[in-house]
Design a protein around this motif. Structure first.
Motif: not given
Length: 235
Positions: A2-5, A28-31, A61-65
Motif C-alpha cells: 500500500k502506498k502512503t502519502a 522506500e521501505i528500508n528499516r 508530500s512524502m510517499e513510501l513506495t
C-alpha cells in the motif's frame, strides 16, 4: 504494498506559498531509515527530512513506495525528489544532489553460520548476491566483479530469499544491516564498499527549493541532529 502519502505543512508566511511549488518526496521501505509503523511513516531518514522541511520552510508530500518507482519519478517529474539515494557515477547527471545526508557502508549479509568456505570479498563476489531492481548496488556489484546478481522488487523480498536459502548473500547499506540481523537468522559477513547518500531531485526541480533544502540538510548534519535521530532508532 500500500502506498502512503503524508503532507507536511509549510511553516512560512502565506505570501511565500504563492511563490513556491511544493515538492513530491518519495522513499522506500528500508528499516531503520524509512518504513511504516502502523499507519505512520517512520525511520530516522523520515525524521531527518521532516526536520529539513521545517527548517527550510518548504512544503512537501512524502510517499513510501517501491524503489524502482521512486527513483524513476524523481528522474522524470518536476519538483520531485527521492531519499536516501546513493550518489554514483551512473546517476550523477540525472539529478540535482542535496546533501549528503549520510555516508554509509554497504554490507554483505548471510544466514548465520553459512559461507564458511569464503574468506575474502573477491570470493564472496563469485556467489549469488541479492539486491533490488533499480538500486545503485547493482552497478556497484557489477563493477566489483560480481558474477551472479539476483534482483527482487524490494529489499524485504531479497531478505526473504536469503533466509529461505535461495541466495548466498544480500547486500544492504548503513545501519539497515543491524535491523536486518535483529531476528538472529542473519549476520553481517563483511563490508563490501562505502557510499555517500543524498536527497536526489529531478533536474527540473525549482533551484530555490534545492538551495533551501541543501542549507537545512547541512545544518542538521553539522549540529548533531541527524546523529540524535539515528541514536533514537538504535535503542
Amino acid at each position: 504494498m500500500k502506498k502512503t502519502a503524508v503532507l507536511f505543512a509549510l511553516l512560512a508566511p502565506t505570501a511565500a506559498l504563492a511563490q513556491e511549488a511544493s515538492l513530491n518526496l518519495f522513499t522506500e521501505i528500508n528499516r531503520p531509515y524509512s518504513y511504516m509503523e502502523g499507519e505512520r511513516l517512520s525511520g530516522h531518514a523520515v525524521d531527518f527530512m521532516k526536520e529539513a522541511l521545517a527548517r527550510s520552510g518548504v512544503m512537501a508530500s512524502m510517499e513510501l513506495t517501491k524503489w524502482s518507482r521512486a527513483i524513476t519519478l524523481a528522474e522524470q517529474q518536476d519538483n520531485t525528489c527521492v531519499f536516501t539515494t546513493a550518489r554514483t557515477e551512473e546517476r550523477e547527471e540525472k539529478f540535482q544532489w542535496v546533501g549528503p545526508m549520510y555516508t554509509s557502508s554497504e554490507y554483505l549479509l548471510q544466514r548465520v553460520g553459512s559461507n564458511t568456505d569464503v574468506s575474502s570479498l573477491e570470493e564472496a563476489l563469485t556467489k549469488t548476491i541479492g539486491t533490488q531492481a533499480g538500486d545503485y548496488t547493482v552497478q556497484k556489484l557489477k563493477k566489483q566483479g560480481a558474477t551472479n546478481i539476483d534482483l527482487a522488487a524490494d529489499q524485504s523480498m531479497t531478505l526473504k530469499k536469503l533466509k529461505a536459502g535461495r541466495l548466498d548473500y544480500a547486500i544492504v547499506w548503513g545501519n539497515a544491516a543491524a535491523a536486518a540481523t535483529e531476528s538472529g537468522e542473519l549476520e553481517v559477513a563483511m563490508e563490501a564498499s562505502q557510499t555517500s547518500v543524498y536527497l536526489a531531485c529531478s533536474k527540473t526541480t525549482d533551484a530555490v527549493l534545492i538551495e533551501k533544502l541543501d542549507r537545512a540538510i547541512h545544518s542538521i548534519v553539522d549540529d548533531g541532529t541527524r546523529d540524535a535521530f539515528m541514536s533514537k532508532y538504535d535503542q
